[in-house]
Design an enzyme around this catalytic site. Sequence first.
Site, PDB file in Angstrom:
ATOM      1  CG  ASP A 172      -2.047  -0.914   1.091  1.00 21.27           C
ATOM      2  OD1 ASP A 172      -2.083  -1.855   0.068  1.00 21.27           O
ATOM      3  OD2 ASP A 172      -2.787  -0.932   2.185  1.00 21.27           O
ATOM      4  CG  ASP A 173       0.156   3.849   2.342  1.00 24.17           C
ATOM      5  OD1 ASP A 173      -1.331   3.373   1.738  1.00 24.17           O
ATOM      6  OD2 ASP A 173       0.416   3.628   3.395  1.00 24.17           O
ATOM      7  CG  HIS A 185      -4.381   2.631  -0.777  1.00 22.84           C
ATOM      8  ND1 HIS A 185      -5.294   1.943   0.076  1.00 22.84           N
ATOM      9  CD2 HIS A 185      -3.476   2.961   0.391  1.00 22.84           C
ATOM     10  CE1 HIS A 185      -4.891   1.985   1.443  1.00 22.84           C
ATOM     11  NE2 HIS A 185      -3.758   2.514   1.491  1.00 22.84           N
ATOM     12  CE1 TYR A 238      -4.962   5.901   8.319  1.00 18.27           C
ATOM     13  CE2 TYR A 238      -6.703   6.787   6.871  1.00 18.27           C
ATOM     14  CZ  TYR A 238      -5.361   6.853   7.552  1.00 18.27           C
ATOM     15  OH  TYR A 238      -4.963   8.064   7.438  1.00 18.27           O
ATOM     16  CG  HIS A 247       2.183   0.075   4.346  1.00 21.60           C
ATOM     17  ND1 HIS A 247       1.958  -1.096   5.320  1.00 21.60           N
ATOM     18  CD2 HIS A 247       1.089   0.692   4.291  1.00 21.60           C
ATOM     19  CE1 HIS A 247       0.795  -0.775   5.723  1.00 21.60           C
ATOM     20  NE2 HIS A 247       0.154   0.015   5.160  1.00 21.60           N
ATOM     21  CG  HIS A 288      -3.969   6.946   3.176  1.00 21.28           C
ATOM     22  ND1 HIS A 288      -4.220   6.717   4.522  1.00 21.28           N
ATOM     23  CD2 HIS A 288      -3.475   5.606   2.576  1.00 21.28           C
ATOM     24  CE1 HIS A 288      -3.829   5.488   4.754  1.00 21.28           C
ATOM     25  NE2 HIS A 288      -3.528   4.710   3.550  1.00 21.28           N
TER      26      HIS A 288
HETATM   27 ZN    ZN Z   1      -2.724   3.052   3.286  1.00 20.80          ZN
END
Ligand code: ZN
Length: 491
Positions: free
Chosen positions: A299-300, A350, A391, A442, A354
């Site tokens: 992610d991210d 994603h 999250y 991540h 965020h």
């Molecule tokens: Zn995230």
Amino acid sequence: MNIDLDERMQKGVDEARRDYIHRDKKRKQKRKIRRIVAFVILIGIACLVVGLIVHHFAGRAFRTEKQFQEFADNAYKEDVLYEGNKNAEVKYKFDKEFSVATRMSDDYSDELKSFRDSRINKITDYYKKEYRNSDDDMTYALIWDVSVDESDTGAESIAISSRLYGENSDGVTCIRDNVETHLYSTKTGRGLQPLQVLNTNYKDKAAEYVVEYIQKKYDKDELKPEWKKFVSAEDNNYNKFAFSGDRIVFYLDEDTVLEKSEGVLAIPVPDKVMDTAVRASILERYIDPNVPMVAITYDDGPGRKSEERIIDCLEKNGSVATFFYLGSRVKTNPDVIKRAIEIGCEPANHSWSHPQLTKLTDKKIKEQISKTNDAIEKAGGTRPKIMRPPYGDQNDHVIKTVGMPAFLWTVDTLDWKTRDAKKVFKAVKKTKNLDGSVILMHSIYDETADATEMIVPWLREHGYQTVTLSELVEYKTGNLPQKGTLYRSIK
Ligand code: ZN
């Protein structure tokens, strides 16, 4: 008077004699003591000499440069599985505490050479840290043997073997014996998984030959009680192999079939035996529905250095992952997305920035999703088909509003929290059966890149194939991911 004189004389003579006898006794005693002392000293010297000789002969395998070279040469002589390695150059690096010898040729690609050197340096450093200075009396010798060979079908293998010996007054012991193998496409240089090179029946073929080979070669009492477990055609077995002329060499780890002191067992299986188990040409990508599969997700991102390292690692191991990108980050790192897609990874959504989607209006939710899909498609040429809420925050209404299949995870590595590669690796290893797992990491942390470099080869060695999330759903459920569905676990 005469008598007196006589008596006195007699007395004097007696005294003198007594004196003499006394002195003589003392002298003899002194001489005796001296002789005893000399004897003790002599015995002491003799013991010391014998001790030194024994010590010298017991601990003489690699205490000097010349001894070390002889020791390494013998180790190589004993173990020639690879024709090409007989003539490969040996380099000796003598050190009073930790000597290293390497045998390898140099006639392969620069990329493979740099990969080889990085593995050797990494493992050598690890051993030095782990063992050097841990026992003052111990001297170490690390013997490397690297072989590279090609199949006729466009695959290339590298086997990197290391043996760590320790020597003290008790003699020489082999502390660790390890082999790692890697497969590459000679055309693209990309890493390959075993099933891209060999057919799905290869473990059966190998097992049949190997079991008989072992039974013929070893007595029952030489084999460990559970040895058959490590040579059956199971998922975890036969994942380490390399080409060698007209044979495929399978490696069985130390302490599996034979006692630990015997080290790794390498069994060359003739091509004739493997015959139908070898693919006519390698598959650039292949998923076997019967082999356990894992989806690694990041992610991210897109990130910079850490994400590039992750992609390098996936590429080298013929593995893939799913990347959940943040739309706001796409513009500065479009090349990272392009590369990931090129090696078969899945781009995914994603959100843009965020947020907690449950706190947004429907309009804002839709904007977060569509803007991100547009950006990713523009950068990498592929429009995401799946998403993950930031999250993991969601509800039925959010899932319906985003209008894409939504994914959570099953293995939470907590990489963002611990920032510790070993802990991340442990989180994966401690999961008993990873088939169908979705691993959450991540891509923006260096420690996660470190962890990836441990996890990806480990998964391959333990018989798992890596797939994208969409592939996992497709193979496990028989359907593509469905819009409006939240996937928590996929079995
Ligand atoms: Zn995230």
